[in-house]
Design a protein around this motif. Structure first.
Motif, short mmCIF file in Angstrom:
data_model
loop_
_atom_site.label_atom_id
_atom_site.label_comp_id
_atom_site.label_asym_id
_atom_site.label_seq_id
_atom_site.Cartn_x
_atom_site.Cartn_y
_atom_site.Cartn_z
N ASP A 194 0.80 -1.22 0.00
CA ASP A 194 0.00 0.00 0.00
C ASP A 194 0.83 1.27 0.00
N GLY A 195 2.06 1.21 0.56
CA GLY A 195 2.89 2.42 0.59
C GLY A 195 3.16 2.98 -0.79
N PRO A 196 3.81 2.22 -1.67
CA PRO A 196 4.03 2.72 -3.03
C PRO A 196 2.73 2.97 -3.79
N LEU A 197 1.74 2.10 -3.60
CA LEU A 197 0.48 2.27 -4.33
C LEU A 197 -0.21 3.57 -3.94
N SER A 198 -0.10 3.97 -2.67
CA SER A 198 -0.73 5.22 -2.25
C SER A 198 -0.14 6.42 -2.99
N VAL A 199 1.16 6.35 -3.31
CA VAL A 199 1.77 7.41 -4.12
C VAL A 199 1.23 7.36 -5.54
N ALA A 200 1.12 6.16 -6.09
CA ALA A 200 0.58 6.01 -7.45
C ALA A 200 -0.87 6.45 -7.55
N LYS A 201 -1.59 6.42 -6.43
CA LYS A 201 -2.98 6.88 -6.39
C LYS A 201 -3.07 8.35 -5.98
N GLY A 202 -1.91 8.99 -5.77
CA GLY A 202 -1.87 10.37 -5.31
C GLY A 202 -2.19 11.37 -6.40
N PHE A 203 -1.86 12.63 -6.15
CA PHE A 203 -2.37 13.74 -6.96
C PHE A 203 -1.24 14.61 -7.53
N THR A 204 -1.58 15.28 -8.60
CA THR A 204 -0.76 16.35 -9.15
C THR A 204 -1.60 17.62 -9.15
N ALA A 205 -0.98 18.74 -9.49
CA ALA A 205 -1.72 20.01 -9.54
C ALA A 205 -2.92 19.90 -10.49
N ARG A 206 -2.76 19.18 -11.58
CA ARG A 206 -3.87 19.02 -12.53
C ARG A 206 -5.07 18.33 -11.88
N ASP A 207 -4.80 17.33 -11.04
CA ASP A 207 -5.89 16.62 -10.36
C ASP A 207 -6.63 17.54 -9.40
N TRP A 208 -5.89 18.38 -8.67
CA TRP A 208 -6.54 19.29 -7.73
C TRP A 208 -7.35 20.34 -8.47
N LYS A 209 -6.85 20.80 -9.61
CA LYS A 209 -7.62 21.77 -10.41
C LYS A 209 -8.93 21.14 -10.89
N GLU A 210 -8.87 19.87 -11.26
CA GLU A 210 -10.08 19.18 -11.72
C GLU A 210 -11.07 19.01 -10.57
N LEU A 211 -10.57 18.68 -9.37
CA LEU A 211 -11.47 18.56 -8.22
C LEU A 211 -12.10 19.91 -7.90
N LYS A 212 -11.32 20.98 -7.96
CA LYS A 212 -11.85 22.32 -7.70
C LYS A 212 -12.96 22.65 -8.69
N ARG A 213 -12.77 22.29 -9.95
CA ARG A 213 -13.78 22.55 -10.98
C ARG A 213 -15.05 21.75 -10.69
N ARG A 214 -14.88 20.48 -10.32
CA ARG A 214 -16.04 19.63 -10.10
C ARG A 214 -16.79 20.01 -8.82
N LEU A 215 -16.07 20.49 -7.84
CA LEU A 215 -16.73 20.97 -6.62
C LEU A 215 -17.37 22.34 -6.82
N ASN A 216 -16.94 23.03 -7.89
CA ASN A 216 -17.38 24.40 -8.16
C ASN A 216 -17.11 25.28 -6.94
N HIS A 217 -15.85 25.20 -6.48
CA HIS A 217 -15.47 25.83 -5.23
C HIS A 217 -14.30 26.77 -5.47
N GLU A 218 -14.59 28.03 -5.72
CA GLU A 218 -13.58 29.00 -6.11
C GLU A 218 -12.57 29.30 -5.01
N THR A 219 -12.96 29.12 -3.74
CA THR A 219 -12.05 29.47 -2.65
C THR A 219 -11.09 28.33 -2.29
N MET A 220 -11.21 27.20 -2.94
CA MET A 220 -10.29 26.07 -2.68
C MET A 220 -8.89 26.43 -3.16
N THR A 221 -7.89 26.17 -2.30
CA THR A 221 -6.50 26.39 -2.67
C THR A 221 -5.70 25.11 -2.43
#
Length: 250
Positions: A194-221
């Motif tokens: 699970d240790g290495p897999l958790s990194v492979a399941k982790g995030f990049t800036a692009r993923d966080w931008k997509e989550l922000k868009r889907r949440l429609n949450h402008e104040t998310m940083t």
């Protein structure tokens, strides 16, 4: 699990810890070893950063409640307790996890700490506004797509002022470092898989931008923190009618 892996997109396979039919002594041992990994890779830092940021946005109140979901043994919260002592904040933390093993480990780890309470529960079942701030450390990478949006939405619902997410940066350096470290410090099957897999399941800036868009949450940083982690802060948006949720957005 190989040290060589394509990390261009998030891994889809489940971690062993996602199988709640397993557990027992092996899982309890894994939680102990996970605390060692958290210490090595400075895991508490992003949570402390995010909580302090929201606390300041709240007006730096004298008392604060935090609910940590998917908490495991809750060890990252030790740094929050130290932070509260340094700021003179009356802090109360509720550690929430689905597994009996995690709750037992957390209760044992904090048995002499009256500011911490342990609760076995699912974040989806928590009442609205259960705490000032809801945190999740290395928790949301267990989810993807609509389920990720749903779980973060439940975290927001359970908070009064906002959410802090502390999760792993998906990167070849962090993947290699975790792969090697898990094999140096542990023979536990959960840790090594699970240790290495958790990194492979982790995030990049692009993923966080997509989550922000889907949440429609402008104040998310989101901001990158050592060692290869992200601190994500999601203050509550304006309430209907234009009223603020209690947070100053200066």
């Amino acid at each position: 699990m190989s040290i060589f892996r394509n990390l261009s997109s998030r891994a889809k396979e489940d971690e062993l810890m996602d199988d709640f039919s397993m557990g027992g002594a092996e899982l309890s041992e894994a939680l102990v070893h996970l605390r060692r990994l958290n210490k090595i890779f400075a895991a508490p830092g992003p949570t402390r950063y995010g909580v302090e940021k929201l606390w300041r946005m709240m007006g730096s109140p004298a008392s604060l409640s935090v609910l940590d979901v998917g908490a495991g043994s809750g060890d990252v919260n030790r740094k929050l307790l130290e932070w509260a002592d340094s700021r003179g904040v009356e802090l109360h933390i509720i550690l929430v996890d689905l597994t009996e093993e995690a709750c037992q480990e957390a209760a044992a780890l904090f048995k002499d700490e009256p500011r911490i309470q342990v609760q076995r529960a699912d974040v989806r079942d928590l009442p609205d506004a259960s705490a000032d701030i809801v945190t999740g450390s290395q928790f949301v990478h267990h989810f993807d797509g609509d389920e990720l949006v749903d779980i973060v939405s439940h975290m927001l619902r359970a908070s009064r002022y906002g959410v802090v997410i502390n999760d792993i940066h998906r990167h070849q350096v962090s993947y290699t470092a975790v792969w090697l470290t898990t094999r140096l410090i542990s023979r536990n099957r959960y840790i090594r898989h699970d240790g290495p897999l958790s990194v492979a399941k982790g995030f990049t800036a692009r993923d966080w931008k997509e989550l922000k868009r889907r949440l429609n949450h402008e104040t998310m940083t989101f901001s990158w923190k050592p060692l290869f982690r992200y601190a994500v802060v999601i203050p509550h948006p304006l309430k209907p009618g234009g009223k603020e949720s209690g947070i100053g957005y200066a």
